[in-house]
Write an enzyme that holds these catalytic residues in place. Structure first.
Site, PDB file in Angstrom:
ATOM      1  N   THR A   1       7.575  -1.151  -3.662  1.00 23.04           N
ATOM      2  CA  THR A   1       7.354  -1.821  -4.923  1.00 23.04           C
ATOM      3  C   THR A   1       6.077  -2.689  -4.689  1.00 23.04           C
ATOM      4  O   THR A   1       5.459  -2.833  -5.790  1.00 23.04           O
ATOM      5  CB  THR A   1       8.594  -2.762  -5.301  1.00 23.04           C
ATOM      6  OG1 THR A   1       9.547  -1.816  -5.411  1.00 23.04           O
ATOM      7  CG2 THR A   1       8.384  -3.616  -6.413  1.00 23.04           C
ATOM      8  N   ARG A   2       6.091  -3.114  -3.410  1.00 24.60           N
ATOM      9  CA  ARG A   2       4.916  -4.231  -3.237  1.00 24.60           C
ATOM     10  C   ARG A   2       3.543  -3.472  -3.173  1.00 24.60           C
ATOM     11  O   ARG A   2       2.357  -4.014  -3.245  1.00 24.60           O
ATOM     12  CB  ARG A   2       5.229  -4.973  -1.838  1.00 24.60           C
ATOM     13  CG  ARG A   2       6.329  -5.935  -2.092  1.00 24.60           C
ATOM     14  CD  ARG A   2       6.281  -6.843  -0.842  1.00 24.60           C
ATOM     15  NE  ARG A   2       7.098  -6.403   0.303  1.00 24.60           N
ATOM     16  CZ  ARG A   2       6.294  -6.777   1.601  1.00 24.60           C
ATOM     17  NH1 ARG A   2       5.316  -7.138   1.845  1.00 24.60           N
ATOM     18  NH2 ARG A   2       6.837  -6.145   2.492  1.00 24.60           N
ATOM     19  N   MET A   3       3.605  -2.205  -3.110  1.00 22.95           N
ATOM     20  CA  MET A   3       2.237  -1.287  -3.270  1.00 22.95           C
ATOM     21  C   MET A   3       1.521  -1.515  -4.620  1.00 22.95           C
ATOM     22  O   MET A   3       0.274  -1.482  -4.893  1.00 22.95           O
ATOM     23  CB  MET A   3       2.301  -0.105  -2.920  1.00 22.95           C
ATOM     24  CG  MET A   3       2.966   0.236  -1.501  1.00 22.95           C
ATOM     25  SD  MET A   3       1.906  -0.176  -0.158  1.00 22.95           S
ATOM     26  CE  MET A   3       0.558   0.714  -0.340  1.00 22.95           C
ATOM     27  N   ASN A   4       2.426  -1.951  -5.562  1.00 23.89           N
ATOM     28  CA  ASN A   4       1.944  -2.020  -7.044  1.00 23.89           C
ATOM     29  C   ASN A   4       1.084  -0.987  -7.627  1.00 23.89           C
ATOM     30  O   ASN A   4       0.014  -1.018  -8.047  1.00 23.89           O
ATOM     31  CB  ASN A   4       1.315  -3.230  -7.276  1.00 23.89           C
ATOM     32  CG  ASN A   4       2.026  -4.584  -7.266  1.00 23.89           C
ATOM     33  OD1 ASN A   4       3.150  -4.578  -7.950  1.00 23.89           O
ATOM     34  ND2 ASN A   4       1.476  -5.562  -6.449  1.00 23.89           N
TER      35      ASN A   4
ATOM     36  N   ASN B   1       3.669  -1.761   3.801  1.00 22.64           N
ATOM     37  CA  ASN B   1       4.427  -2.097   2.602  1.00 22.64           C
ATOM     38  C   ASN B   1       3.665  -2.604   1.282  1.00 22.64           C
ATOM     39  O   ASN B   1       4.124  -3.103   0.379  1.00 22.64           O
ATOM     40  CB  ASN B   1       5.563  -3.138   3.076  1.00 22.64           C
ATOM     41  CG  ASN B   1       6.443  -2.511   3.887  1.00 22.64           C
ATOM     42  OD1 ASN B   1       7.200  -1.713   3.500  1.00 22.64           O
ATOM     43  ND2 ASN B   1       6.462  -3.107   5.032  1.00 22.64           N
TER      44      ASN B   1
END
Length: 322
Positions: free
Chosen positions: A14-17, A228
């Site tokens: 998710t934090r890779m966007n 991440n």
């Protein structure tokens, strides 16, 4: 060695966007998970299973050239759940199982060999790879008992202030005795802040039953860094590039300004080659001995014959340079 491998690669990141599955983000020309695979191949395992989930078809396609067993985690219910769904795949296997994450491209094969040696030496049911981080935020903490032995692994969201102050972290890489692993996974629950089934709870089960547990702390914390976020991907790229440059220079390659040369993992460079700044060597490029690559060149899948001088500003793809 009687060794099998499970690679966890089901997460979205998710934090890779990014719309791309996390393990397919590229480092030094190849997806993160391919770096992990190439590392574990050097252990010559009897079997490799990869747990996939988010955008599984794209991940499956990236892994199609390799002889792997792919297992689908339809719901991401935690690392313990991800490993548990592989049980049938290992019903005819007897030995030790290495579990690692598909987003740890900097792991060194020699460290995994050392982990395996310690695991066998201690006759442990579980052995964990750890590292001491200057800034451990985001990682599970290694809690040791009064004798310095591994007592538990506490996820950050479940950690007390005292536990959060611990700098020794869990790398997410483990070795387990197969029979113990799958029995213990049936005993874990999701009573935690994340409401997930943590693989780390298996360590607590081993300790509670009095089984031997071991931990190997690597001297190089960089190799256990996970990816991440885009920032962490860039950090991993910088570390990997530095390693590649240092390796080539140690083998007789001259990099006039090392930080200004971009290399990909499959590139081969012979001793005696001189490479000037602002050069990119990509894909399956091979540079023959005593060749000179002038500045601002971009070569992809190019074979440069020995003694060739490649003029400044040259851009080539899939050819032979004489």
């Amino acid at each position: 060695m009687s060794l099998a491998v499970i690679i966890l690669a089901a997460g979205k990141g998710t934090r890779m966007n990014s719309p791309l599955p996390k393990v397919l983000h590229v480092l030094a020309g190849e997806p993160l998970i391919i770096h992990v695979l190439e590392t574990v191949f050097q252990l010559k395992p009897a079997k490799i299973a990869v747990v996939i989930g988010y955008k599984k078809d794209r991940v499956r396609q990236a892994l199609s050239p390799y002889a792997l067993e792919l297992l689908i985690q339809e719901e991401q219910l935690g690392t313990g759940h991800a490993v548990a769904i592989t049980e049938k795949a290992f019903q005819n296997f007897n030995g030790d199982i290495l579990v690692l994450c598909g987003d740890t491209p900097l792991l060194k094969p020699e460290t995994l060999f050392r982990l395996y040696e310690l695991h066998r030496q201690k006759q442990a049911v579980a052995t964990v790879l750890t590292a001491e981080f200057p800034e451990p935020r985001g990682y599970g903490r290694i809690v040791r008992d009064e004798n310095g032995l591994l007592a538990a692994i506490v996820e950050e969201k479940d950690a007390s202030p005292e536990e959060k102050a611990i700098r020794e972290i869990n790398s997410g890489t483990y070795l387990f005795k197969k029979d113990f692993l799958f029995k213990a996974l049936k005993e874990i629950d999701n009573e935690n802040a994340q409401k997930e089934y943590y693989l780390t709870d298996v360590i607590g089960i081993a300790r509670a039953k009095g089984f031997p547990v071991a931990a190997l702390k690597t001297d190089d914390f960089e190799e256990v860094l996970g990816v991440n976020s885009q920032f962490e991907l860039a950090r991993a790229e910088a570390i990997f590039q530095r390693r590649l440059r240092e390796s080539f220079m140690a083998n007789g390659v001259t990099l006039v300004f090392p930080e200004q040369v971009y290399l990909e993992r499959r590139v081969k460079i012979a001793p005696g080659v001189v490479i000037h700044p602002f050069v990119s060597l990509r894909g399956e490029t091979v540079i023959g001995t005593e060749a000179i690559i002038e500045s601002h060149c971009d070569l992809k899948d190019v074979k440069v014959l020995p003694g060739t001088r490649v003029k400044s500003g040259t851009i080539l793809c899939s050819t032979i340079c004489r």
